[in-house]
Design a protein around this motif. Structure first.
Motif, PDB file in Angstrom:
ATOM      1  N   SER A  54       0.766  -1.374   0.088  1.00 25.13           N
ATOM      2  CA  SER A  54      -0.146  -0.104  -0.938  1.00 25.13           C
ATOM      3  C   SER A  54       1.044   1.258   0.076  1.00 25.13           C
ATOM      4  CB  SER A  54      -0.615   0.036   1.005  1.00 25.13           C
ATOM      5  OG  SER A  54      -0.319  -0.115   2.355  1.00 25.13           O
ATOM      6  N   LYS A  55       2.008   0.968   0.232  1.00 24.50           N
ATOM      7  CA  LYS A  55       2.897   2.348   0.443  1.00 24.50           C
ATOM      8  C   LYS A  55       3.171   3.050  -0.963  1.00 24.50           C
ATOM      9  CE  LYS A  55       4.978   1.336   4.130  1.00 24.50           C
ATOM     10  NZ  LYS A  55       6.109   0.256   5.066  1.00 24.50           N
ATOM     11  N   LYS A  56       3.117   1.990  -2.034  1.00 30.94           N
ATOM     12  CA  LYS A  56       3.534   2.169  -2.823  1.00 30.94           C
ATOM     13  C   LYS A  56       1.951   3.515  -4.480  1.00 30.94           C
ATOM     14  CE  LYS A  56       6.213  -1.679  -4.045  1.00 30.94           C
ATOM     15  NZ  LYS A  56       5.802  -3.019  -4.844  1.00 30.94           N
ATOM     16  N   ILE A  57       0.977   2.597  -3.132  1.00 33.83           N
ATOM     17  CA  ILE A  57      -0.268   3.640  -3.704  1.00 33.83           C
ATOM     18  C   ILE A  57      -0.045   4.919  -3.474  1.00 33.83           C
ATOM     19  CG2 ILE A  57      -2.483   3.367  -3.816  1.00 33.83           C
ATOM     20  CD1 ILE A  57      -2.300   0.211  -2.812  1.00 33.83           C
ATOM     21  N   ILE A  58      -0.609   5.968  -4.174  1.00 36.87           N
ATOM     22  CA  ILE A  58      -1.006   7.382  -3.742  1.00 36.87           C
ATOM     23  C   ILE A  58      -2.029   7.772  -3.578  1.00 36.87           C
ATOM     24  CG2 ILE A  58      -0.616  10.053  -5.322  1.00 36.87           C
ATOM     25  CD1 ILE A  58       1.370   9.017  -6.654  1.00 36.87           C
ATOM     26  N   VAL A  59      -2.228   7.925  -2.103  1.00 37.46           N
ATOM     27  CA  VAL A  59      -3.760   8.812  -1.470  1.00 37.46           C
ATOM     28  C   VAL A  59      -3.348   9.805  -0.582  1.00 37.46           C
ATOM     29  CG1 VAL A  59      -5.763   7.814  -0.163  1.00 37.46           C
ATOM     30  CG2 VAL A  59      -4.009   6.100  -0.274  1.00 37.46           C
ATOM     31  N   GLN A  60      -4.218  11.275  -1.980  1.00 35.14           N
ATOM     32  CA  GLN A  60      -4.085  12.278  -0.844  1.00 35.14           C
ATOM     33  C   GLN A  60      -4.454  12.855  -1.881  1.00 35.14           C
ATOM     34  OE1 GLN A  60       0.285  12.647  -2.682  1.00 35.14           O
ATOM     35  NE2 GLN A  60      -0.319  14.406  -3.184  1.00 35.14           N
ATOM     36  N   PRO A  61      -4.992  13.925  -0.521  1.00 39.93           N
ATOM     37  CA  PRO A  61      -6.154  14.851  -0.691  1.00 39.93           C
ATOM     38  C   PRO A  61      -5.335  15.814  -2.511  1.00 39.93           C
ATOM     39  CG  PRO A  61      -6.169  15.151   1.649  1.00 39.93           C
ATOM     40  CD  PRO A  61      -5.366  14.041   0.761  1.00 39.93           C
ATOM     41  N   PHE A  62      -6.274  15.948  -3.099  1.00 39.56           N
ATOM     42  CA  PHE A  62      -5.689  17.124  -4.325  1.00 39.56           C
ATOM     43  C   PHE A  62      -6.576  18.114  -4.546  1.00 39.56           C
ATOM     44  CE2 PHE A  62      -6.487  18.738  -9.043  1.00 39.56           C
ATOM     45  CZ  PHE A  62      -5.281  19.408  -9.539  1.00 39.56           C
ATOM     46  N   GLU A  63      -5.670  19.108  -4.452  1.00 39.57           N
ATOM     47  CA  GLU A  63      -5.905  20.230  -4.182  1.00 39.57           C
ATOM     48  C   GLU A  63      -6.451  21.309  -5.618  1.00 39.57           C
ATOM     49  OE1 GLU A  63      -6.914  21.697  -1.823  1.00 39.57           O
ATOM     50  OE2 GLU A  63      -7.223  20.582  -0.703  1.00 39.57           O
ATOM     51  N   ASN A  64      -7.492  22.014  -6.098  1.00 39.45           N
ATOM     52  CA  ASN A  64      -7.152  22.418  -7.439  1.00 39.45           C
ATOM     53  C   ASN A  64      -7.438  24.553  -6.913  1.00 39.45           C
ATOM     54  OD1 ASN A  64      -8.154  23.382  -9.871  1.00 39.45           O
ATOM     55  ND2 ASN A  64      -7.133  22.192 -10.590  1.00 39.45           N
ATOM     56  N   PRO A  65      -7.252  24.756  -7.204  1.00 41.00           N
ATOM     57  CA  PRO A  65      -8.281  26.522  -7.122  1.00 41.00           C
ATOM     58  C   PRO A  65      -8.952  26.483  -7.422  1.00 41.00           C
ATOM     59  CG  PRO A  65      -6.504  27.260  -8.621  1.00 41.00           C
ATOM     60  CD  PRO A  65      -5.958  24.945  -8.499  1.00 41.00           C
ATOM     61  N   TYR A  66      -9.686  26.075  -8.441  1.00 41.08           N
ATOM     62  CA  TYR A  66     -11.298  25.925  -9.222  1.00 41.08           C
ATOM     63  C   TYR A  66     -12.090  25.461  -8.594  1.00 41.08           C
ATOM     64  CZ  TYR A  66      -8.586  27.396 -13.952  1.00 41.08           C
ATOM     65  OH  TYR A  66      -8.678  28.067 -14.809  1.00 41.08           O
ATOM     66  N   PHE A  67     -11.636  24.235  -7.764  1.00 39.46           N
ATOM     67  CA  PHE A  67     -13.062  23.894  -6.485  1.00 39.46           C
ATOM     68  C   PHE A  67     -12.972  23.807  -5.468  1.00 39.46           C
ATOM     69  CE2 PHE A  67     -11.931  19.363  -7.212  1.00 39.46           C
ATOM     70  CZ  PHE A  67     -11.176  19.641  -8.208  1.00 39.46           C
ATOM     71  N   GLY A  68     -11.355  23.819  -5.223  1.00 38.72           N
ATOM     72  CA  GLY A  68     -11.706  23.000  -3.623  1.00 38.72           C
ATOM     73  C   GLY A  68     -10.018  21.420  -4.001  1.00 38.72           C
ATOM     74  N   SER A  69     -10.811  20.797  -3.244  1.00 36.28           N
ATOM     75  CA  SER A  69     -10.288  19.155  -3.344  1.00 36.28           C
ATOM     76  C   SER A  69     -10.586  18.191  -3.646  1.00 36.28           C
ATOM     77  CB  SER A  69      -9.251  19.386  -1.782  1.00 36.28           C
ATOM     78  OG  SER A  69      -8.909  18.298  -1.341  1.00 36.28           O
ATOM     79  N   GLN A  70     -10.099  17.088  -4.070  1.00 40.79           N
ATOM     80  CA  GLN A  70     -11.370  16.118  -4.510  1.00 40.79           C
ATOM     81  C   GLN A  70      -9.971  14.964  -3.852  1.00 40.79           C
ATOM     82  OE1 GLN A  70     -10.965  16.143  -8.588  1.00 40.79           O
ATOM     83  NE2 GLN A  70     -10.801  13.900  -8.767  1.00 40.79           N
ATOM     84  N   ALA A 123      -4.563  22.462 -13.500  1.00 37.40           N
ATOM     85  CA  ALA A 123      -4.717  20.680 -13.137  1.00 37.40           C
ATOM     86  C   ALA A 123      -4.094  20.201 -12.710  1.00 37.40           C
ATOM     87  CB  ALA A 123      -6.090  20.254 -12.845  1.00 37.40           C
ATOM     88  N   TYR A 124      -3.489  19.278 -14.328  1.00 39.27           N
ATOM     89  CA  TYR A 124      -2.119  19.037 -14.771  1.00 39.27           C
ATOM     90  C   TYR A 124      -0.854  19.478 -13.979  1.00 39.27           C
ATOM     91  CZ  TYR A 124       0.417  16.061 -17.850  1.00 39.27           C
ATOM     92  OH  TYR A 124       2.007  14.427 -17.871  1.00 39.27           O
ATOM     93  N   LYS A 125      -0.390  20.912 -14.522  1.00 41.29           N
ATOM     94  CA  LYS A 125       0.101  21.369 -13.546  1.00 41.29           C
ATOM     95  C   LYS A 125       0.807  21.232 -12.360  1.00 41.29           C
ATOM     96  CE  LYS A 125       1.390  25.182 -16.623  1.00 41.29           C
ATOM     97  NZ  LYS A 125       1.091  27.089 -17.071  1.00 41.29           N
ATOM     98  N   ASN A 126      -0.588  21.153 -10.761  1.00 44.45           N
ATOM     99  CA  ASN A 126      -0.266  21.056  -9.602  1.00 44.45           C
ATOM    100  C   ASN A 126      -0.523  19.182  -9.759  1.00 44.45           C
ATOM    101  OD1 ASN A 126      -0.996  23.408  -9.596  1.00 44.45           O
ATOM    102  ND2 ASN A 126      -3.061  22.864  -8.807  1.00 44.45           N
ATOM    103  N   LEU A 127      -0.572  18.826  -9.949  1.00 44.71           N
ATOM    104  CA  LEU A 127      -0.360  17.444  -9.958  1.00 44.71           C
ATOM    105  C   LEU A 127       0.794  16.701 -10.131  1.00 44.71           C
ATOM    106  CD1 LEU A 127      -3.723  15.558 -12.423  1.00 44.71           C
ATOM    107  CD2 LEU A 127      -3.089  15.467  -9.634  1.00 44.71           C
ATOM    108  N   GLU A 128       1.345  17.863 -11.107  1.00 49.16           N
ATOM    109  CA  GLU A 128       3.170  17.301 -11.552  1.00 49.16           C
ATOM    110  C   GLU A 128       3.597  17.464 -10.345  1.00 49.16           C
ATOM    111  OE1 GLU A 128       4.544  17.493 -16.190  1.00 49.16           O
ATOM    112  OE2 GLU A 128       3.532  19.399 -15.273  1.00 49.16           O
ATOM    113  N   SER A 129       3.443  19.228 -10.075  1.00 50.38           N
ATOM    114  CA  SER A 129       4.188  19.723  -8.688  1.00 50.38           C
ATOM    115  C   SER A 129       3.865  18.856  -7.335  1.00 50.38           C
ATOM    116  CB  SER A 129       3.950  20.928  -8.586  1.00 50.38           C
ATOM    117  OG  SER A 129       2.640  20.539  -8.477  1.00 50.38           O
ATOM    118  N   GLU A 130       2.959  17.751  -7.232  1.00 53.12           N
ATOM    119  CA  GLU A 130       2.689  17.505  -6.199  1.00 53.12           C
ATOM    120  C   GLU A 130       3.134  15.695  -6.683  1.00 53.12           C
ATOM    121  OE1 GLU A 130      -1.608  16.922  -4.407  1.00 53.12           O
ATOM    122  OE2 GLU A 130      -1.294  19.777  -5.381  1.00 53.12           O
TER     123      GLU A 130
END
Length: 354
Positions: A23-39, A344-351
């Motif tokens: 499970s450590k290999k699985i990415i589990v995190q909130p993704f913040e986006n200025p357009y709507f908040g978090s998912q 969103a793509y830029k933010n996903l890359e940065s995170e």
């Protein structure tokens, strides 16, 4: 307001119980986006992961199972891929759970005009539930796609509710062949005094979040007004059903194999504002699939904008004013979606999610 970090922690604990060190290999995190908040984004490293189980008491042991998260072709196959193959980030209590909501039936003294506070409270509760019920009927009347069933042929197993999963002490879930058993439940009355609501999934969460959470699973994000209207009616129906049942706080999950669209996020905000119900977007996918999905949607938006520009030019040439206004509105929608996806793509890359 429920914190997305709380959902992320719950998902991590559940996945660790399912996959152990993997499970450590699985990415589990909130993704913040200025357009709507978090998912919540749950991204697996590969489309297939092998699971190994120990013997489950006297039951037949599934010694190995392969989870497949390749892009699904139908919503049903997506549900099976992420739920029955145990890729879901929460403990699933039931799938295709059928709940019959009855038309509120007031007692005789409910309309008594006395000053009795108990009678007044009962009357207010009845009025509120009746308003919820009437709004549900309006939302789903004669529309089978709004998560309800008007008619169904008799089935030998339709007497009692069947759940998708059986539970052992360890909480292991049954696999794919048992999936369809959850679809049969008591049929509603024929006198139209009941509405049947069928949430795609019911999550069993810890008490610090809520007792359980209903989920709507979608194969692909919605962008057109027709798709949005279907999704919105489903979520509103869920929210009103929970409210009639006395559940005013539990959020509703909205599951996708990709990011939501900006129009879906507007829908979430509207439902939160009007009904006070939080919608939690959850992405269950792989890293590569999420990357290709966003890039494919960016290209589609660019193609749609180019077509809209050509259509606007043709409409202006031939003097079709009404058509030109429609094409201009469409272009605005796709321009907003394109900006959202690029950001969103830029933010996903940065995170470092993709």
């Amino acid at each position: 307001m429920y914190s997305m970090e709380i959902f992320a922690d719950e998902a991590r604990q559940h996945l660790y119980g399912r996959f152990g060190d993997d499970s450590k290999k699985i990415i589990v995190q909130p993704f913040e986006n200025p357009y709507f908040g978090s998912q919540l984004v749950v991204a697996f490293p590969t489309p297939k992961i092998s699971l190994n189980f120990e013997n489950l008491g006297n039951r037949k042991a599934f010694t190995s199972l392969y989870m497949n998260l390749t892009p699904p072709r139908t919503e049903s196959s997506f549900e099976k891929a992420v739920i029955a193959d145990m890729a879901i980030p929460f403990h699933v209590e039931a799938s295709q759970y059928r709940l019959n909501i009855s038309n509120p039936n007031p007692s005789l003294f409910c309309f008594d005009n006395s000053a009795d506070s108990g009678q007044t409270a009962e009357y207010e509760a009845y009025t509120h539930n009746q308003q919820c019920y009437d709004q549900m009927v309006k939302s789903i009347k004669n529309r089978k796609q709004y998560s309800w069933t008007k008619k169904r042929r008799p089935h030998p197993e339709s007497i009692t509710q069947k759940r998708l999963f059986d539970f052992s002490e360890e909480g292991y879930q049954l696999t794919l062949p048992y999936f369809d058993k959850a679809r049969y439940a008591p049929r509603p009355r024929k006198d139209s005094s009941q509405i049947t609501v069928i949430p795609d999934t019911v999550f069993c969460l810890s008490r610090n979040i809520c007792d359980n959470m209903w989920a709507e699973a979608k194969l692909s994000p919605a962008l057109t007004p027709y798709e949005i209207s279907i999704s919105e009616n489903q979520l509103i129906t869920y929210s009103l059903s929970l409210e009639i049942c006395g559940n005013e706080k539990s959020p509703i999950a909205y599951m996708l194999p990709s990011l939501t669209t900006h129009t879906e996020c507007d829908m979430f905000s509207n439902i939160k504002k009007e009904f006070g119900r939080q919608i939690v977007p959850i992405t269950v996918t792989t890293v590569d699939q999420l990357d290709s999905s966003i890039l494919r949607r960016i290209k589609s938006c660019e193609w749609a904008i180019e077509n809209a520009d050509n259509a606007i030019g043709n409409a202006a040439t031939f003097g079709f004013k009404d058509s030109r206004e429609i094409f201009q509105r469409n272009r605005e929608v796709y321009n907003e979606e394109l900006a959202y996806l690029q950001d969103a793509y830029k933010n996903l890359e940065s995170e470092r999610i993709i």
